[in-house]
Motif scaffolding. Structure first.
Motif, PDB file in Angstrom:
ATOM      1  N   LYS A 323       0.837  -1.207   0.000  1.00  0.00           N
ATOM      2  CA  LYS A 323       0.000   0.000   0.000  1.00  0.00           C
ATOM      3  C   LYS A 323       0.866   1.249   0.000  1.00  0.00           C
ATOM      4  O   LYS A 323       0.635   2.208  -0.724  1.00  0.00           O
ATOM      5  CB  LYS A 323      -0.863   0.026   1.268  1.00  0.00           C
ATOM      6  N   HIS A 324       1.870   1.221   0.839  1.00  0.00           N
ATOM      7  CA  HIS A 324       2.761   2.354   0.979  1.00  0.00           C
ATOM      8  C   HIS A 324       3.430   2.691  -0.356  1.00  0.00           C
ATOM      9  O   HIS A 324       3.476   3.839  -0.777  1.00  0.00           O
ATOM     10  CB  HIS A 324       3.808   2.025   2.040  1.00  0.00           C
ATOM     11  N   GLY A 327       1.113   4.183  -2.824  1.00  0.00           N
ATOM     12  CA  GLY A 327       0.819   5.563  -2.445  1.00  0.00           C
ATOM     13  C   GLY A 327       1.979   6.478  -2.780  1.00  0.00           C
ATOM     14  O   GLY A 327       1.824   7.534  -3.400  1.00  0.00           O
ATOM     15  N   ASN A 330       2.446   7.574  -6.186  1.00  0.00           N
ATOM     16  CA  ASN A 330       1.257   8.242  -6.696  1.00  0.00           C
ATOM     17  C   ASN A 330       0.364   7.378  -7.553  1.00  0.00           C
ATOM     18  O   ASN A 330      -0.277   7.827  -8.475  1.00  0.00           O
ATOM     19  CB  ASN A 330       1.650   9.486  -7.518  1.00  0.00           C
ATOM     20  N   VAL A 334      -3.329   9.486  -2.079  1.00  0.00           N
ATOM     21  CA  VAL A 334      -2.745   9.253  -0.762  1.00  0.00           C
ATOM     22  C   VAL A 334      -3.796   9.262   0.344  1.00  0.00           C
ATOM     23  O   VAL A 334      -3.683   8.564   1.332  1.00  0.00           O
ATOM     24  CB  VAL A 334      -1.653  10.293  -0.478  1.00  0.00           C
ATOM     25  N   ASP A 336      -6.574   8.006   0.350  1.00  0.00           N
ATOM     26  CA  ASP A 336      -7.363   6.793   0.399  1.00  0.00           C
ATOM     27  C   ASP A 336      -7.043   5.882   1.568  1.00  0.00           C
ATOM     28  O   ASP A 336      -7.818   5.073   1.977  1.00  0.00           O
ATOM     29  CB  ASP A 336      -7.156   5.972  -0.881  1.00  0.00           C
ATOM     30  N   ARG A 339      -1.023   5.099   6.187  1.00  0.00           N
ATOM     31  CA  ARG A 339       0.021   4.125   6.388  1.00  0.00           C
ATOM     32  C   ARG A 339       0.044   3.729   7.859  1.00  0.00           C
ATOM     33  O   ARG A 339      -0.073   4.569   8.735  1.00  0.00           O
ATOM     34  CB  ARG A 339       1.355   4.738   6.008  1.00  0.00           C
TER      35      ARG A 339
END
Ligand code: ADP
Ligand code: MG
Length: 614
Positions: A323-324, A327, A330, A334, A336, A339
């Motif tokens: 996920k990180h 993000g 891009n 972000v 959404d 972290r």
């Protein structure tokens, strides 16, 4: 009566072992490539003919073997990689069972040439169906070349079961991809029927991926990097817009070894939540480095499955790392997601709670108990001979006798709706203890009993599932909204084959297309969120299954579901849960092994303990 037990001759034992190790030409490819890597090769060539059915040859420039070792390498349990059982927990090599070459030589024509650097000449050995045909001194370059010809020449049934060349070649190439992706620091080449299919120079990881999957891949890759105390994650995920309809390019490596894990696959898929078009699957090429002590790679003969000590933590870390990255690059807005701050380094595994993955399995799995009641079908457990024999003699004053205990147990079984229901009737004598959230220790008349909780529960769930499938009496839980799942055409075909049996466990299918299916009901106790993991696991188990005459869809299904549904290592169990598990286990027909034939418990006698105190 005369004695009737005989030891199997070696060549027969080897053929039997070969059934586990060698399923198809690709299995030979895997074993030979891994041996070359273990030998420290920096250049490895793979040559195949007729998808490997006629020839699989691997040539390496590794350390080679002495004449004696060359001969010994074909003996069963001949390995240079472990000497003591403790070595198993410190493994840095691919092989260690010492059965690959012996197995291969039992079912093919094998020619080996090998030479060590310091020697002037090398050794050539020819073996056919375990018989050494010749051993000679030869001139050959440093390293090893092994040719495996006419696979299954002496087991026509197995040879006939091989699929078309197209399918077998696909498997060979898959294997080649897996091994070469895990080792960008080694150069690999693949020659198929005389022409070069791949030539992969030594490179970095990104370049290796691009060399295998084509130049266009480069722009699709997003790096993933996460270092914590428990594990290091590195590699790439594919950008969501390039996600594919089939789940081809999904690679997980643990300590450079390719593994399959429906559970960790789910962790990644969930990191992509909301970013993918429905029915598409993300690509990934991820390496996990973990302490070899925290994994058990011995779990599967072909070694694509690993048991982790702490799967939940891995799940959370992986999901968060992916996920990180999405993000950071891009790919995803972000806002959404947030972290998980516990992942920022320095990360302390011991002090921080990792977030619990969303998927929650109801570990207390016994879906069909009520149905059984409702239908009035009552299946009495077999008298638990094993159970009693283990416990007889343990009675001590002041406690209930164990004989009573076992009776209570059998009654309670009829009335419980869940394995781990809080059952007051079972008043145990405080004989269980949970060790490392992994083993349950208990006393028996001869000493002590150590039960592997995950394996034991697999046995229990397996027998329950089998029973319910055979009596065809499972109830199912209607889903509010039908569940649409996407698979490849091939995967759908597999599910279709198992449809009837799946329905007997409680699944209800409403629609099958080429690439998707719809589910409107699931077995009770199988949470909706688990359904796709269970089916994925099932599909991968079917794909890995050796098709032989003993193949039984019901059995495979029960095994696979038992694996998915059994309580995991790492789960802490209450006293009554532990006791119940022990009781359930010994009420099973075959309590001592898992459905995959692995021990569920060991015993340590007082005699053995005494010896340790000498
Ligand atoms: P394992 O890899 O589990 O030890 P194998 O049957 O695959 O068992 O191989 C047996 C032994 O033969 C290995 O331990 C190794 O010492 C030797 N060997 C096999 N292949 C090679 C090779 N390509 N180069 C050098 N030694 C090899
Ligand atoms: Mg090996």
């Amino acid at each position: 009566m005369a004695d009737i037990i005989q030891l199997l001759p070696d060549h027969v034992a080897n053929q039997i072992a070969a059934g586990e190790v060698v399923q198809r030409p690709a299995s030979v490819v895997k074993e030979l490539l891994e041996n070359a890597i273990d030998a420290g090769a920096s250049t490895i060539k793979l040559i195949i003919k007729d998808a490997g059915k006629t020839l699989v040859q691997v040539i390496d420039d590794g350390k080679g073997m002495s004449a004696t070792d060359a001969r010994l390498s074909f003996e069963r349990h001949a390995t240079s990689k472990i000497r003591t059982a403790d070595d198993l927990f410190q493994l840095h090599t691919k092989g260690f069972r010492g059965e690959a070459l012996a197995s291969i030589a039992a079912i093919a024509h094998v020619e080996l040439k090998t030479k060590q650097e310091q020697d002037d000449v090398g050794t050539a050995i020819v073996i056919e169906g375990s018989n050494v045909v010749s051993q000679e001194v030869v001139v050959t370059p440093k390293g090893t070349s092994i040719s495996v010809k006419n696979l299954f020449f002496n087991i026509p049934a197995r040879r006939n079961f091989l699929k078309s060349n197209t399918v077998e070649l696909r498997h060979v190439i898959d294997e080649f991809h897996r091994v070469s992706l895990a080792h960008p620091n080694i150069s690999f080449a693949l020659y198929n029927n005389g022409s070069e299919s791949f030539n992969l120079p030594i490179s970095n990881y990104r370049q290796r991926i691009v060399n295998i999957f084509g130049n266009k891949t480069n722009e699709k890759l997003v790096p993933v990097e996460e270092n914590t105390e428990v594990l290091e994650i590195s590699g790439f995920v594919g950008k969501p817009e390039f996600a594919k309809k089939t789940r081809g390019e999904q690679y997980f490596f643990v300590n450079n070894r390719f593994i399959k894990s429906a559970y960790l696959n789910h962790a990644i898929a969930s990191a992509f939540d909301g970013l993918l078009k429905s029915g598409t699957h993300p690509s990934y090429f991820l390496n996990l480095e973990v302490d070899p002590q925290t994994i058990d790679i011995n779990i599967h003969p072909t070694k694509t499955e690993i048991k982790f000590d702490d799967e939940h933590t891995l799940y959370a870390l992986l999901r968060s790392a992916v996920k990180h990255s999405l993000g950071q690059f891009n790919i995803a807005p972000v806002l959404d997601f947030e972290r998980d701050p516990s992942l920022d380094t320095p990360y302390s595994y011991k002090n921080n709670e990792t977030s619990v993955p969303k998927v929650e399995v109801d570990r207390s799995f016994n879906p069909f108990q009520e149905e059984t009641k409702a239908k009035g079908t009552s299946y009495k457990k077999e008298p638990a001979a094993n159970w009693e024999s283990l416990y007889v003699g343990l009675e001590s004053k002041g406690t209930k006798t164990h004989h009573d205990f076992s009776e209570v147990h059998f009654e309670s079984e009829e009335s419980t709706a869940s394995i781990f229901d809080d059952e007051k009737q079972i008043e145990n004598v405080n004989t269980t203890y949970q060790l490392h959230n992994k083993y349950i220790v208990s006393t028996i008349k001869s000493g002590m009993l150590v039960i592997d909780q995950h394996r034991a529960h697999q046995r229990i769930v397996y027998e329950e599932l089998l029973k319910n499938m055979t009596i065809k009496g499972a109830i199912s839980q209607q889903l509010l909204f039908p569940l649409q799942l996407h698979f490849s055409t091939q995967e759908i075909t597999i599910v279709k084959q198992l449809k009837d049996d799946l329905e007997n466990t409680g699944f209800v299918f409403s629609n099958f297309n080429d690439e998707s299916l719809e589910i409107t009901g699931v077995p009770v106790s199988v949470p909706e969120s688990e359904v796709s993991i269970i089916l994925e696991q099932l599909i991968s188990d079917v794909e890995n299954e050796v098709p032989d005459s003993n193949f039984s869809a019901i059995d495979l299904l029960a095994k696979s579901m038992a694996k998915s549904l059994a309580i995991k290592t790492g789960q802490s169990l209450q006293k009554d849960e532990q006791e119940h598990l022990v009781n359930k286990l010994f009420a099973c027909k075959e309590p001592n092994i898992t459905p995959a034939n692995r021990s569920t418990f060991i015993t340590l006698s007082v005699d053995e303990l005494d010896k340790k105190f000498i």
